[in-house]
Scaffold this motif. Structure first.
Motif: not given
Length: 159
Positions: A39, A41-42, A45, A129, A133-134, A137
């Protein structure tokens, strides 16, 4: 008389018609199964967490050297780190290609002016960034970037 060339549209239309007439469709051919990718986003992060850990180490090195005025700045980065870790269930997974380090990487010699520049670079990076992304986030990243930009302006000129 010169032969007439076909337009790309005509060739594509003819190819589609031939495929339809032959009974061939894309669902008949086996598709390779996609490899599960991580993912995005992961991945982001984990990158944000690593950036924050590095920044906290820089601040901590200066604070240990007597620059106690920097403690509130470091504490805000620690709050960001805590929030980022909450959003990464299971914590940051080590990369399978590289073993987990046994000892922390040495913190490079730093100064307040280097911290200021690091804060500026980090704030600029946060804007890039945000794409894809959601909303939750994105809101956190934007808040972190705003804080980093404020740090770049508010860091003391001398410690």
């Amino acid at each position: 008389m010169r032969p007439r060339s076909l337009s790309r549209r005509a060739v594509l239309a003819g190819g589609a018609a031939a495929a339809a007439l032959s009974g061939c469709d894309a669902s008949d051919t086996p598709q390779p199964s996609p490899t599960p990718s991580e993912d995005p986003e992961r991945v982001l992060l984990r990158q944000l967490i690593a950036d924050k850990e590095h920044t906290i180490a820089l601040y901590s090195a200066l604070i240990a050297g007597g620059a106690t005025k920097l403690t509130p700045f470091r504490d805000r980065h620690q709050a960001h780190l805590d929030e980022l870790r909450k959003r990464l269930p299971g914590g940051p997974a080590p990369s399978p290609s590289s073993p987990a380090p046994q000892t922390p990487a040495p913190v490079p010699k730093t100064s307040v002016s280097r911290l200021r520049e690091a804060e500026r670079r980090a704030a600029a990076l946060r804007v890039r960034q945000l794409a894809g992304v959601s909303p939750q986030l994105a809101q956190l990243i934007a808040a972190i970037g705003a804080c980093e930009a404020a740090h770049a302006l508010a860091l003391p000129r001398s410690t």
